[in-house]
Design a protein around this motif. Structure first.
Motif, PDB file in Angstrom:
ATOM      1  N   TYR A 174     -16.393 -18.801   6.479  1.00  0.00           N
ATOM      2  CA  TYR A 174     -17.814 -18.671   6.813  1.00  0.00           C
ATOM      3  C   TYR A 174     -18.369 -19.904   7.515  1.00  0.00           C
ATOM      4  CZ  TYR A 174     -18.789 -14.407   4.121  1.00  0.00           C
ATOM      5  OH  TYR A 174     -18.838 -13.117   3.653  1.00  0.00           O
ATOM      6  N   PHE A 199     -14.515 -22.536   1.628  1.00  0.00           N
ATOM      7  CA  PHE A 199     -14.867 -21.367   0.831  1.00  0.00           C
ATOM      8  C   PHE A 199     -16.337 -21.098   1.024  1.00  0.00           C
ATOM      9  CE2 PHE A 199     -16.061 -19.055  -2.952  1.00  0.00           C
ATOM     10  CZ  PHE A 199     -14.998 -18.193  -3.125  1.00  0.00           C
ATOM     11  N   PRO A 200     -16.765 -19.862   1.150  1.00  0.00           N
ATOM     12  CA  PRO A 200     -16.058 -18.588   1.081  1.00  0.00           C
ATOM     13  C   PRO A 200     -15.492 -18.169   2.437  1.00  0.00           C
ATOM     14  CG  PRO A 200     -18.398 -18.154   1.207  1.00  0.00           C
ATOM     15  CD  PRO A 200     -18.217 -19.669   1.194  1.00  0.00           C
ATOM     16  N   LYS A 258     -15.775 -27.243   4.445  1.00  0.00           N
ATOM     17  CA  LYS A 258     -16.190 -26.106   3.606  1.00  0.00           C
ATOM     18  C   LYS A 258     -15.196 -24.966   3.804  1.00  0.00           C
ATOM     19  CE  LYS A 258     -20.667 -25.844   2.567  1.00  0.00           C
ATOM     20  NZ  LYS A 258     -22.003 -25.320   2.669  1.00  0.00           N
ATOM     21  N   GLU A 277     -14.666 -14.456   4.959  1.00  0.00           N
ATOM     22  CA  GLU A 277     -14.845 -13.022   5.198  1.00  0.00           C
ATOM     23  C   GLU A 277     -13.469 -12.403   5.394  1.00  0.00           C
ATOM     24  OE1 GLU A 277     -16.929  -9.934   8.355  1.00  0.00           O
ATOM     25  OE2 GLU A 277     -17.312 -12.081   8.533  1.00  0.00           O
ATOM     26  N   SER A 290      -8.440 -11.220  -3.368  1.00  0.00           N
ATOM     27  CA  SER A 290      -9.227 -12.401  -3.700  1.00  0.00           C
ATOM     28  C   SER A 290      -8.775 -13.558  -2.826  1.00  0.00           C
ATOM     29  CB  SER A 290      -9.045 -12.777  -5.171  1.00  0.00           C
ATOM     30  OG  SER A 290      -9.610 -11.795  -6.001  1.00  0.00           O
ATOM     31  N   TYR A 291      -9.737 -14.400  -2.478  1.00  0.00           N
ATOM     32  CA  TYR A 291      -9.471 -15.572  -1.652  1.00  0.00           C
ATOM     33  C   TYR A 291      -9.920 -16.795  -2.425  1.00  0.00           C
ATOM     34  CZ  TYR A 291     -10.250 -19.169   1.846  1.00  0.00           C
ATOM     35  OH  TYR A 291     -10.242 -20.354   2.530  1.00  0.00           O
ATOM     36  N   LYS A 292      -9.101 -17.830  -2.409  1.00  0.00           N
ATOM     37  CA  LYS A 292      -9.488 -19.089  -3.028  1.00  0.00           C
ATOM     38  C   LYS A 292      -8.788 -20.222  -2.300  1.00  0.00           C
ATOM     39  CE  LYS A 292      -7.785 -20.388  -7.080  1.00  0.00           C
ATOM     40  NZ  LYS A 292      -8.973 -20.980  -7.388  1.00  0.00           N
ATOM     41  N   THR A 293      -9.219 -21.433  -2.552  1.00  0.00           N
ATOM     42  CA  THR A 293      -8.531 -22.599  -2.015  1.00  0.00           C
ATOM     43  C   THR A 293      -8.049 -23.446  -3.186  1.00  0.00           C
ATOM     44  OG1 THR A 293     -10.583 -23.869  -1.821  1.00  0.00           O
ATOM     45  CG2 THR A 293      -9.872 -22.649   0.123  1.00  0.00           C
TER      46      THR A 293
END
Length: 186
Positions: free
Chosen positions: A138, A168-169, A166, A171, A107-110
């Motif tokens: 992205y 998020f999101p 930006k 790849e 999982s990826y988050k900021t």
């Protein structure tokens, strides 16, 4: 008593009341003791049903660089991996800022810290098949690579440049030890 003295007393009392309310709210928010059992106990209450926590496995509490943000990686008995983002107060106690878990391998988050935004990558590496993961945002021209070759559970982070809007999101591309792209979901 003259008007000036009375006004000064009222202002002093108002400042004292506002200060007390602020301190009360601060200590109410930052109330998690700086010890593993207290953090795990609050994590259980924070979002989840206790029945899912029968086999909770937690990793170390990791401070994000020199910020007031800490991340805790955990895995549930059913294999789901999650995170908890805690913030440390000046009273040496924590408050829970956010948490989550899911079935994804990665999982990826900021997160926002007192020193800017950070990209957080966390998950599991079944059979240690994944050597490293490339993360490409992205909507921005920014990427980074995280080495997870020796970790069955991992939490990686990188500070994001301040000019990014930006974050998020992203790849995610997975590679094996021979730098070949792989699909770890198979």
């Amino acid at each position: 008593m003259n008007k000036g003295v009375r006004k000064g007393i009222y202002v002093s009392i108002l400042i004292l009341v506002v200060g007390c309310v602020y301190l009360f709210n601060y200590f109410r928010q930052y109330n998690i003791e700086n010890e593993r059992t207290a953090i795990e106990s609050v994590l259980k209450e924070w979002v989840y049903d206790d029945s899912e926590f029968n086999g909770l496995r937690t990793a170390d509490l990791v401070q994000i660089d020199n910020t007031n943000s800490y991340m805790l990686l955990f895995q549930l008995e059913n294999g789901n991996v999650g995170y908890a983002h805690l913030m440390k107060g000046w009273n040496d106690k924590f408050k829970m800022n956010s948490s989550g878990y899911g079935t994804n391998i990665t999982s990826y988050k900021t997160i926002k810290t007192n020193h800017g935004k950070y990209a957080i990558l966390y998950g599991k590496n079944p059979g240690l098949k994944i050597d490293h993961i490339k993360v490409d945002l992205y909507y921005e021209d920014f990427s980074f690579t995280a080495d997870v070759s020796s970790e069955d559970l991992y939490l990686k982070y990188v500070q994001l440049p301040k000019n990014l809007k930006k974050t998020f999101p992203a790849e995610l591309t997975y590679y094996d030890q021979d730098a070949r792209e792989i699909n770890p979901f198979k």
